[in-house]
Write an enzyme that holds these catalytic residues in place. Structure first.
Site, PDB file in Angstrom:
ATOM      1  N   TYR A  53      -5.424   6.345  -4.462  1.00  0.00           N
ATOM      2  CA  TYR A  53      -5.326   4.914  -3.793  1.00  0.00           C
ATOM      3  C   TYR A  53      -6.491   3.981  -4.259  1.00  0.00           C
ATOM      4  O   TYR A  53      -7.543   4.703  -4.690  1.00  0.00           O
ATOM      5  CB  TYR A  53      -5.214   4.886  -2.361  1.00  0.00           C
ATOM      6  CG  TYR A  53      -6.479   5.169  -1.420  1.00  0.00           C
ATOM      7  CD1 TYR A  53      -6.733   6.508  -1.088  1.00  0.00           C
ATOM      8  CD2 TYR A  53      -7.438   4.116  -1.025  1.00  0.00           C
ATOM      9  CE1 TYR A  53      -7.811   6.713  -0.413  1.00  0.00           C
ATOM     10  CE2 TYR A  53      -8.422   4.396  -0.446  1.00  0.00           C
ATOM     11  CZ  TYR A  53      -8.688   5.842  -0.095  1.00  0.00           C
ATOM     12  OH  TYR A  53      -9.846   6.078   0.555  1.00  0.00           O
ATOM     13  N   CYS A  54      -6.359   2.625  -4.070  1.00  0.00           N
ATOM     14  CA  CYS A  54      -7.526   1.796  -4.375  1.00  0.00           C
ATOM     15  C   CYS A  54      -7.472   0.450  -3.227  1.00  0.00           C
ATOM     16  O   CYS A  54      -7.238   0.744  -2.114  1.00  0.00           O
ATOM     17  CB  CYS A  54      -7.568   1.439  -6.037  1.00  0.00           C
ATOM     18  SG  CYS A  54      -5.929   0.774  -6.504  1.00  0.00           S
ATOM     19  N   ARG A  55      -7.654  -0.643  -4.010  1.00  0.00           N
ATOM     20  CA  ARG A  55      -7.860  -1.631  -3.033  1.00  0.00           C
ATOM     21  C   ARG A  55      -6.511  -2.292  -2.525  1.00  0.00           C
ATOM     22  O   ARG A  55      -6.640  -3.153  -1.441  1.00  0.00           O
ATOM     23  CB  ARG A  55      -8.497  -2.865  -4.073  1.00  0.00           C
ATOM     24  CG  ARG A  55      -9.839  -2.501  -4.346  1.00  0.00           C
ATOM     25  CD  ARG A  55     -10.567  -3.640  -5.362  1.00  0.00           C
ATOM     26  NE  ARG A  55     -11.818  -3.182  -5.543  1.00  0.00           N
ATOM     27  CZ  ARG A  55     -12.279  -3.524  -6.861  1.00  0.00           C
ATOM     28  NH1 ARG A  55     -11.729  -4.309  -7.692  1.00  0.00           N
ATOM     29  NH2 ARG A  55     -13.566  -3.174  -7.205  1.00  0.00           N
ATOM     30  N   SER A  93      -5.780   2.540  -9.179  1.00  0.00           N
ATOM     31  CA  SER A  93      -4.777   3.753  -8.764  1.00  0.00           C
ATOM     32  C   SER A  93      -3.841   4.153 -10.037  1.00  0.00           C
ATOM     33  O   SER A  93      -3.411   5.172 -10.341  1.00  0.00           O
ATOM     34  CB  SER A  93      -4.356   3.602  -7.776  1.00  0.00           C
ATOM     35  OG  SER A  93      -3.340   2.574  -7.424  1.00  0.00           O
ATOM     36  N   TYR A 135      -6.407   0.648   0.732  1.00  0.00           N
ATOM     37  CA  TYR A 135      -7.473   0.917   1.816  1.00  0.00           C
ATOM     38  C   TYR A 135      -7.108  -0.478   2.840  1.00  0.00           C
ATOM     39  O   TYR A 135      -6.768  -0.133   4.096  1.00  0.00           O
ATOM     40  CB  TYR A 135      -8.715   0.943   1.476  1.00  0.00           C
ATOM     41  CG  TYR A 135      -9.661   0.845   2.604  1.00  0.00           C
ATOM     42  CD1 TYR A 135      -9.796   1.969   3.547  1.00  0.00           C
ATOM     43  CD2 TYR A 135     -10.522  -0.144   2.909  1.00  0.00           C
ATOM     44  CE1 TYR A 135     -10.838   1.809   4.763  1.00  0.00           C
ATOM     45  CE2 TYR A 135     -11.315  -0.377   4.003  1.00  0.00           C
ATOM     46  CZ  TYR A 135     -11.337   0.605   4.625  1.00  0.00           C
ATOM     47  OH  TYR A 135     -12.246   0.611   5.635  1.00  0.00           O
TER      48      TYR A 135
END
Lengths: 220, 220
Positions: free
Chosen positions: B178-180, B187, B208
């Site tokens: 996962y990322c932002r 991701s 997130y």
DNA sequence: CATATATTCAATTAATATCGATAGTAATAG
DNA sequence: CTATTACTATCGATATTAATTGAATATATG
């Protein structure tokens, strides 16, 4: 326009959608066509804008793919695209606006000396009470909007005819009034009038478009 | 500004909020501060804007009451106001944009030759698999964003260190990266790299901030 | 006071809103 | 089928508002 990465380009597109919402006249137009499809002149009259200006705003909504026309004879009838998503977006905007922009609360409170008194009934509660048959459901929008679509079992008394109708109104039931949406003032005023006449009246929180967008049954 | 009715004034306020979203740089800034609070210079570096321009954009977000600074020594650290509502608004905007603006889909597909292959795991599914212990959770954001807050149990390998780390990586587990957020590409790229190395990898749908806004547990 | 950081200012450039007039486009009257 | 009528879209012009930059100003630290 933009620049390098695909991310920037995506954000630019999202920004265009937001820009289409970033004008009070367009928000008003969206509220109107959320009631049902409307031709340009009609919208111009209701908003008090020139036809040219209204048409221009509609093109903006169209480019952002928020609204879409279909031809019906000489008229172009505009309506929302993907009603559910667009109404959800408007609702999210309202929620942020309402929470963040204290001014909005202030306007509501100033204009209606007691917003709190004009309690809002959530959709779920109304559904139950409609089932139980313990409530009269009142649509106070103009007759033509009522004709385009309405909550099941609602009766239509446009706000400007409410005073006249109040005489003949027998009210053993509680009344729940609704109109175009959370910032439409018709239902506020209707509840105020009804209460002055001794009727136990409440507003539906939100209006017809939100009801429909929630997937609840409608007539028309 | 506006005019007569209270309704017009309310719409004007909502339009101001929308206007604050109506610029790609501000959307990018919002994505960044949704990861955690950030000072102006930091944001300027990350977005590639001048400090003056970044500050200007932050003032716009501030006026719309979407973001807010707190002073920390010489720095002003900006963060979202009412995180949950603001993130919901951004999500609603994304949904309309994604559905309506075909171009966005096109960009995703062009950039990643097969977006479909990079399947997204919904939050609920991830929760289950975390519970079952059948998944390695990988945060591919920069280390400082990871430090500000992360999903529970995530390990951090920033994308630019992933290649180096791939050598020593033992992978009996499925990996979820996962990322932002939904338009952050980290991701996507991570999953692509991992798969090239024979790892069974998936993206978490959203990032997130959305996880946190959904009320799910976070660390940090 | 010197330094680091953020905001504001002045000025330029670009985009948007609005209006009045003009140019389509479809129904319908002849 | 053509001309007329009724709407809607577009164009040109103007006024307003927004974005960007570099310089100047402010605010905190040490």
């Amino acid at each position: 326009m933009s620049s390098n990465g695909p991310k920037q380009r995506i954000f630019s597109h999202l920004a265009e959608v937001a820009a289409a919402l970033a004008h009070s006249h367009r928000l008003e137009i969206l509220e109107l066509i959320a009631q049902g499809e409307r031709c340009v002149e009609d919208l111009a009259v209701r908003t008090g804008l020139s036809v040219a200006n209204t048409s221009r705003h509609l093109q903006v909504l169209r480019r952002a793919r928020l609204a879409e026309p279909r031809r019906a004879g000489k008229r172009m009838l505009y309506s929302l695209i993907c009603e559910t998503e667009v109404i959800a977006l408007l609702a999210a905007l309202s929620r942020v606006g309402e929470r963040n922009v204290a001014e909005i609360e202030r306007i509501m409170k100033t204009y209606f000396h007691s917003r709190d008194a004009l309690e809002a009934v959530p959709r779920g509660v109304l559904l139950e009470r409609l089932h139980a048959g313990t409530v009269t459901l009142l649509d106070v929008r103009p007759a033509d909007e009522f004709a385009l679509g309405r909550l099941p079992g609602a009766i239509n008394i446009p706000l400007d005819q409410l005073d006249a109708a109040l005489g003949g109104l027998t009210t053993d039931h509680t009344v729940v009034a609704y109109c175009r949406g959370p910032y439409c003032l018709l239902s506020f005023e209707a509840v105020a009038k009804l209460r002055l006449h001794g009727v136990e009246a409440y507003r539906l929180e939100d209006g017809y478009p939100e009801w429909k967008a929630a997937g609840l049954p409608v007539e028309g």
